[in-house]
Structures are given as structure tokens and as C-alpha cells.
Design a protein around this motif. Structure first.
Motif, PDB file in Angstrom:
ATOM      1  N   SER A  75       0.891  -1.136  -0.077  1.00 36.62           N
ATOM      2  CA  SER A  75      -0.019  -0.048   0.063  1.00 36.62           C
ATOM      3  C   SER A  75       0.864   1.362  -0.006  1.00 36.62           C
ATOM      4  O   SER A  75       0.572   2.099  -0.836  1.00 36.62           O
ATOM      5  CB  SER A  75      -1.122  -0.006   1.194  1.00 36.62           C
ATOM      6  N   ASN A  76       1.893   1.163   0.809  1.00 38.82           N
ATOM      7  CA  ASN A  76       2.803   2.274   1.064  1.00 38.82           C
ATOM      8  C   ASN A  76       3.402   2.555  -0.492  1.00 38.82           C
ATOM      9  O   ASN A  76       3.640   3.692  -0.836  1.00 38.82           O
ATOM     10  CB  ASN A  76       3.856   2.219   2.226  1.00 38.82           C
ATOM     11  N   TYR A  77       4.085   1.549  -1.122  1.00 40.37           N
ATOM     12  CA  TYR A  77       4.865   1.628  -2.195  1.00 40.37           C
ATOM     13  C   TYR A  77       3.976   1.988  -3.389  1.00 40.37           C
ATOM     14  O   TYR A  77       4.285   2.899  -4.142  1.00 40.37           O
ATOM     15  CB  TYR A  77       5.441   0.314  -2.604  1.00 40.37           C
ATOM     16  N   THR A  78       2.658   1.461  -3.250  1.00 39.16           N
ATOM     17  CA  THR A  78       1.559   1.919  -4.558  1.00 39.16           C
ATOM     18  C   THR A  78       1.545   3.553  -4.413  1.00 39.16           C
ATOM     19  O   THR A  78       1.560   4.547  -5.088  1.00 39.16           O
ATOM     20  CB  THR A  78       0.420   1.360  -4.291  1.00 39.16           C
ATOM     21  N   LYS A  79       1.247   4.049  -2.958  1.00 39.40           N
ATOM     22  CA  LYS A  79       1.068   5.527  -2.758  1.00 39.40           C
ATOM     23  C   LYS A  79       2.067   6.263  -3.364  1.00 39.40           C
ATOM     24  O   LYS A  79       2.027   7.351  -4.093  1.00 39.40           O
ATOM     25  CB  LYS A  79       0.973   5.667  -1.256  1.00 39.40           C
ATOM     26  N   TYR A  80       3.351   5.903  -2.982  1.00 37.89           N
ATOM     27  CA  TYR A  80       4.539   6.945  -3.677  1.00 37.89           C
ATOM     28  C   TYR A  80       4.774   6.719  -5.017  1.00 37.89           C
ATOM     29  O   TYR A  80       5.207   7.920  -5.570  1.00 37.89           O
ATOM     30  CB  TYR A  80       5.931   6.612  -2.384  1.00 37.89           C
ATOM     31  N   SER A  81       4.558   5.591  -5.505  1.00 36.39           N
ATOM     32  CA  SER A  81       4.745   5.309  -6.929  1.00 36.39           C
ATOM     33  C   SER A  81       3.857   6.304  -7.676  1.00 36.39           C
ATOM     34  O   SER A  81       4.396   7.105  -8.815  1.00 36.39           O
ATOM     35  CB  SER A  81       4.406   3.831  -7.480  1.00 36.39           C
ATOM     36  N   GLN A  82       2.779   6.383  -7.101  1.00 38.10           N
ATOM     37  CA  GLN A  82       1.581   7.450  -7.760  1.00 38.10           C
ATOM     38  C   GLN A  82       2.127   8.904  -7.436  1.00 38.10           C
ATOM     39  O   GLN A  82       2.005   9.694  -8.343  1.00 38.10           O
ATOM     40  CB  GLN A  82       0.230   7.268  -7.307  1.00 38.10           C
ATOM     41  N   LEU A  83       2.652   9.097  -6.490  1.00 36.10           N
ATOM     42  CA  LEU A  83       3.174  10.631  -6.440  1.00 36.10           C
ATOM     43  C   LEU A  83       4.049  10.986  -7.405  1.00 36.10           C
ATOM     44  O   LEU A  83       4.212  12.001  -7.833  1.00 36.10           O
ATOM     45  CB  LEU A  83       3.905  10.653  -4.879  1.00 36.10           C
ATOM     46  N   VAL A  84       5.134   9.958  -7.420  1.00 33.11           N
ATOM     47  CA  VAL A  84       6.264  10.134  -8.633  1.00 33.11           C
ATOM     48  C   VAL A  84       5.510  10.299 -10.022  1.00 33.11           C
ATOM     49  O   VAL A  84       5.869  11.163 -10.782  1.00 33.11           O
ATOM     50  CB  VAL A  84       7.111   8.910  -8.654  1.00 33.11           C
ATOM     51  N   THR A  85       4.541   9.503 -10.235  1.00 28.61           N
ATOM     52  CA  THR A  85       4.042   9.507 -11.321  1.00 28.61           C
ATOM     53  C   THR A  85       3.276  10.662 -12.084  1.00 28.61           C
ATOM     54  O   THR A  85       3.319  11.474 -12.868  1.00 28.61           O
ATOM     55  CB  THR A  85       2.832   8.544 -11.586  1.00 28.61           C
ATOM     56  N   ASP A  86       2.484  11.158 -10.794  1.00 26.19           N
ATOM     57  CA  ASP A  86       1.971  12.744 -10.925  1.00 26.19           C
ATOM     58  C   ASP A  86       2.871  13.876 -11.448  1.00 26.19           C
ATOM     59  O   ASP A  86       2.671  14.640 -12.154  1.00 26.19           O
ATOM     60  CB  ASP A  86       1.300  12.778  -9.526  1.00 26.19           C
ATOM     61  N   VAL A  87       4.029  13.498 -10.510  1.00 25.53           N
ATOM     62  CA  VAL A  87       4.902  14.700 -10.817  1.00 25.53           C
ATOM     63  C   VAL A  87       5.489  14.799 -12.384  1.00 25.53           C
ATOM     64  O   VAL A  87       5.581  15.497 -13.182  1.00 25.53           O
ATOM     65  CB  VAL A  87       6.293  14.703 -10.139  1.00 25.53           C
ATOM     66  N   ILE A  88       5.771  13.415 -12.868  1.00 24.72           N
ATOM     67  CA  ILE A  88       6.211  13.169 -14.155  1.00 24.72           C
ATOM     68  C   ILE A  88       5.089  13.424 -15.340  1.00 24.72           C
ATOM     69  O   ILE A  88       5.403  14.111 -16.292  1.00 24.72           O
ATOM     70  CB  ILE A  88       6.758  11.832 -14.364  1.00 24.72           C
ATOM     71  N   LYS A  89       4.037  13.128 -15.092  1.00 27.63           N
ATOM     72  CA  LYS A  89       2.983  13.301 -15.946  1.00 27.63           C
ATOM     73  C   LYS A  89       2.594  14.652 -16.139  1.00 27.63           C
ATOM     74  O   LYS A  89       2.321  15.161 -17.361  1.00 27.63           O
ATOM     75  CB  LYS A  89       1.717  12.704 -15.183  1.00 27.63           C
ATOM     76  N   ASP A  90       2.740  15.517 -15.205  1.00 28.78           N
ATOM     77  CA  ASP A  90       2.834  17.105 -15.513  1.00 28.78           C
ATOM     78  C   ASP A  90       3.758  17.775 -16.075  1.00 28.78           C
ATOM     79  O   ASP A  90       3.531  18.950 -16.530  1.00 28.78           O
ATOM     80  CB  ASP A  90       2.393  17.809 -13.948  1.00 28.78           C
ATOM     81  N   ALA A  91       4.953  17.106 -16.225  1.00 28.20           N
ATOM     82  CA  ALA A  91       6.164  17.681 -16.665  1.00 28.20           C
ATOM     83  C   ALA A  91       6.521  17.163 -18.072  1.00 28.20           C
ATOM     84  O   ALA A  91       7.388  18.298 -18.820  1.00 28.20           O
ATOM     85  CB  ALA A  91       7.259  17.382 -15.604  1.00 28.20           C
ATOM     86  N   VAL A  92       6.177  16.275 -18.593  1.00 27.20           N
ATOM     87  CA  VAL A  92       6.698  15.769 -20.022  1.00 27.20           C
ATOM     88  C   VAL A  92       5.505  15.473 -20.924  1.00 27.20           C
ATOM     89  O   VAL A  92       4.499  15.329 -20.414  1.00 27.20           O
ATOM     90  CB  VAL A  92       7.536  14.589 -19.854  1.00 27.20           C
ATOM     91  N   PRO A  93       5.924  15.487 -22.354  1.00 23.15           N
ATOM     92  CA  PRO A  93       4.796  15.387 -23.180  1.00 23.15           C
ATOM     93  C   PRO A  93       4.325  13.631 -23.296  1.00 23.15           C
ATOM     94  O   PRO A  93       3.272  13.515 -23.521  1.00 23.15           O
ATOM     95  CB  PRO A  93       5.372  15.945 -24.323  1.00 23.15           C
ATOM     96  N   ALA A  94       5.380  12.916 -23.178  1.00 22.66           N
ATOM     97  CA  ALA A  94       4.970  11.623 -23.367  1.00 22.66           C
ATOM     98  C   ALA A  94       5.865  10.901 -22.389  1.00 22.66           C
ATOM     99  O   ALA A  94       7.084  10.975 -22.051  1.00 22.66           O
ATOM    100  CB  ALA A  94       5.124  11.201 -24.615  1.00 22.66           C
ATOM    101  N   TYR A  95       5.269   9.968 -21.363  1.00 26.20           N
ATOM    102  CA  TYR A  95       6.309   8.842 -20.650  1.00 26.20           C
ATOM    103  C   TYR A  95       5.517   7.430 -20.636  1.00 26.20           C
ATOM    104  O   TYR A  95       4.144   7.335 -20.847  1.00 26.20           O
ATOM    105  CB  TYR A  95       6.334   9.598 -19.288  1.00 26.20           C
TER     106      TYR A  95
END
Length: 420
Positions: A93-113
Motif C-alpha cells: 500500500s505504501n509503495y503504491t502510494k509513493y509510486s503514484q506521487l512520482v507518476t503525478d510529478v512526471i505526468k505534469d512535466a513531460v509530453p509523453a512517458y
């Protein structure tokens, strides 16, 4: 509008030599999350996985690796090598939460990932060098991720996925590396062939028996020899060794899913039958996830009644591909959704938010018996068919549908709708 279209066309037709591909990898991700939650673990040798003697190491800190510990090692052996290590059972559960936090930062910063696993990402920055340097931009993104999540992360940047992934490995821990265009082959040459993606332990031993230890040897070998030795994968490995990889970024979408539905010839209120079919459906979907080395973080159940009213309920869960976790969750959602006063025309299950990396997450079990059981059952299913081994609770489901090219392509995965 006419002035924009030619620019976009030039972007899409760029050659592979003009691409800018970054690979980002969270350093000892599970360990780093545990240290965020308990700073007393900093600088200590950490083992994460099953906590009993029969457990397996899913991840370990760099302090533990100095003693020869590595992932997938039996916990008992790891503790013999590093007796002072602190053992922690993994918390999905904790790892899923932090993985999503990183995903959200990347999603807002790059055109495609592309999110290739719970802790790995490929970023397509092609064309962005027109506005600023890709290396500088990726460096700033790395700093943003570390600042907003507290997690250490490394990256490699080059013209393709293979070289960038290898560069990330060389940059670790908590660092970055840029391989300039034209330097790919020279960068790879002195490294071990084990560094090439796709070269697992079996392939590595085959190459070692041929006297091949370094990538430069593969670079100098004829491609035909690699094909004779390694079959169809020989050419791909030979190309990767020479720094050639045309694999595109596959844009990540949390809507990617695997699902199945069952429409009944005769509407039913038989709860035992519905329970049995849901069990069989969930069991098969879990098998398909494991076969594709995928994990799901969202489960949904759909019920359509005789009046054609359709209701769906979903729940986020820690990343998993285990029957004993998914089946109870499916049944729980169905109980919340089901109206006992109405006849049921259709039931369905969807598992979404898929990522790769099933093996490591499954090592959090206290012992290996469950995973060995899954491996044995899955092996029989691969050989004799999906329903050659099933739970007794799912035997009332005569069939569960036909899988449509699971994990062989990019579109959502569906099981054919079959009538019972």
C-alpha cells in the motif's frame, strides 16, 4: 492552423538519431519508502521481503548489498551474509502510494512517458531541445521529484531506451548520466554483457561459455553468430549491444485494463452460481496478470440486471497479481453492489492501472509456499490450458471466455463476452 501542422509532422518523422529518451529509476525504491517513514533506518543494512526463515528478499539497501545480498535471495541466506540487517515485511500500500506521487510529478512535466514498472519510467523528450536543453530539463525534473516526494532517483539520457536504461544503472545511486549522440557504442563497450536488457542469467551463462564477458565482444561478433547461438533474440541483443534500439515510448495510461464479462442466457438470482463464476473470472484474470508480469492497482465489478440497469463499483488496492488478494476484493465489491431482489443478466470484472514488475512485489509473502503454488499452477495452465487447474469454488463456471492477445499490444485487454 496551417503553420502548426508542418511543425508537428516534422516532430513525428524525426529519425531515431534525433530522439531524446530519458530513463528514470527510483533508487532501492522499497527501502527508500521505508526510510521516509522511519529515519532511524537511514544508513542501516535493510532487507525487505518475507520475514520468516522461508521468506525471500524483494529488495535490499546498498549497505546490505556490500555483503553480497541481492533480491530474490532466500532471507535466511541473506541474514547469514549480513547478520546485522534489519528485516522489514514489504507494504504494498505504501509503495503504491509513493509510486503514484512520482507518476503525478512526471505526468505534469513531460509530453509523453511510459511507466514500465512501479519504480521505472521512460520519458520521451524529443523536440524539447528546441526550447531548452533536455539534459538540464531532466536534471531539474529529478530535483523536483526528490523535493516533492523525498525519494532518491537516478536517470540516464540518450537517443534510445536501451542506452538510457544502462546509463541509469551506471549512474546509480542517486545520480544522473548523459550519453551524447554518437557515443553509445563506446559507452557500452567496456561493460559486462549482463548489463544489456534482455540478457538474463541463462543467456549470460550461454555467452560466458562462448568466452563472451564484455559488450565489446558482442559488438565485434557477426550478427549471424548471435542468431545461431541465441535464436530469434540474438539479433535484438546484438543490436542493443551496438547501441541500436528503435523501440518507441508507449504512453502510459491508467485506463489500460484486463477484463471479462458474462452474459447469461437466462437471468439468474442463484447467488452460489454468481459467486462461483466471479471466483473463476477473478482467478483467471489474476493468472493472465502473472503471465504478462503485470500488477493491478484497481479492481471493478459490474452487474447488469434484467431491466438492463447497469451498476459498477471499483476500489483502489495495493499493486498485486495474487488470487488470494483479488478474489476476496471482487467478492466484497459484488456484495456491496448486488441487489438480491433483482435477476442478474450480466456480471463482469475489470482490473486496471496496470504496471509491470509482478515478481518483486510477490516476494513480500512470509514464505515461498504460496508463490511456489502459483508458479506450479501457472505452469500447468500454460501447458494444458487456462482452466486445467481451477479452484473448487469456481467449478460452476463452465467457461470464462477467450483471451484476446493479452499483453502483446498496447490497446486495453479484453476477454470475449461469452454466454453461459
Amino acid at each position: 492552423m496551417s503553420s502548426v501542422k508542418p511543425q508537428r509532422k516534422r516532430y513525428l518523422l524525426r529519425s531515431s538519431s534525433e530522439r531524446s529518451i530519458a530513463h528514470m529509476d527510483l533508487d532501492t525504491f522499497f527501502v527508500s519508502v521505508e526510510r521516509l517513514m522511519d529515519s532511524r533506518l537511514n544508513d542501516k543494512p535493510i532487507l525487505i521481503g518475507g520475514t520468516s526463515d522461508r521468506g525471500v528478499v524483494a529488495s535490499c539497501s546498498y549497505e546490505a548489498r556490500k555483503f553480497g545480498v541481492h533480491s530474490a535471495m532466500p532471507m535466511k541466506m541473506a541474514l547469514n551474509l549480513c547478520p546485522e540487517a534489519i528485516v522489514i515485511r514489504g507494504n504494498s500500500s505504501n509503495y503504491t502510494k509513493y509510486s503514484q506521487l512520482v507518476t503525478d510529478v512526471i505526468k505534469d512535466a513531460v509530453p509523453a512517458y511510459e511507466k514500465s514498472s512501479i519504480d521505472e519510467f521512460y520519458l520521451d523528450l524529443t523536440g524539447m531541445d528546441r526550447f531548452f536543453g533536455c539534459y538540464q530539463y531532466t536534471s531539474e525534473l529529478r530535483q523536483t521529484i526528490m523535493k516533492e516526494t523525498g525519494l532518491p532517483i537516478s536517470f540516464g539520457l540518450s537517443v534510445n531506451k536501451t542506452v538510457s536504461k544502462v546509463a541509469t544503472g551506471e549512474a546509480k545511486p542517486n545520480n544522473q548520466m548523459h550519453i551524447d549522440f554518437g557515443q553509445e557504442r563506446g559507452f557500452l563497450a567496456p561493460l559486462s554483457v549482463r548489463k544489456i536488457p534482455m540478457v538474463g542469467e541463462k543467456t549470460y551463462q550461454t555467452l560466458r561459455h562462448l568466452g563472451v564477458r564484455k559488450i565489446h565482444t558482442v559488438q565485434d561478433m557477426p550478427m549471424e553468430m548471435m542468431e545461431r547461438v541465441l535464436g530469434k533474440h540474438g539479433k535484438v541483443i546484438w543490436e542493443k549491444a551496438r547501441g541500436v534500439d528503435l523501440t518507441p515510448i508507449i504512453p502510459y495510461s491508467e485506463r489500460k485494463s484486463i477484463s471479462t464479462e458474462r452474459t447469461f442466457d437466462k437471468d439468474t438470482i442463484d447467488v452460489v452460481k454468481l459467486d462461483s463464476i466471479l471466483t473463476a473470472m477473478a482467478e483467471n484474470l489474476a493468472f493472465q496478470l502473472r503471465r504478462g508480469t503485470k500488477l493491478t492497482a484497481c479492481v471493478a465489478v459490474k452487474v447488469r440486471y434484467s431491466d438492463f440497469n447497469t451498476h459498477t463499483l471499483q476500489a483502489r488496492i495495493p499493486y498485486t497479481a495474487s488470487d488470494h488478494i483479488l478474489i476476496p476484493k471482487v467478492k466484497e465489491l459484488f456484495r456491496k453492489l448486488y441487489d438480491k431482489r433483482l435477476l442478474v443478466r450480466l456480471i463482469g470484472i475489470r482490473m486496471s492501472h496496470l504496471v509491470s514488475g509482478g515478481h518483486q512485489m510477490n516476494l513480500f509473502e512470509d514464505n515461498v509456499e504460496i508463490q511456489q503454488l502459483y508458479q506450479a499452477m501457472d505452469k500447468m495452465r500454460d501447458k494444458y490450458g487456462d482452466r486445467s487447474v481451477i479452484r473448487a469454488a469456481g467449478m460452476q463456471a463452465r467457461s470464462i471466455g477467450r483471451m484476446m492477445n493479452p499483453f502483446n499490444g498496447d490497446p486495453p485487454i479484453l476477454l470475449a463476452n461469452r454466454r453461459s
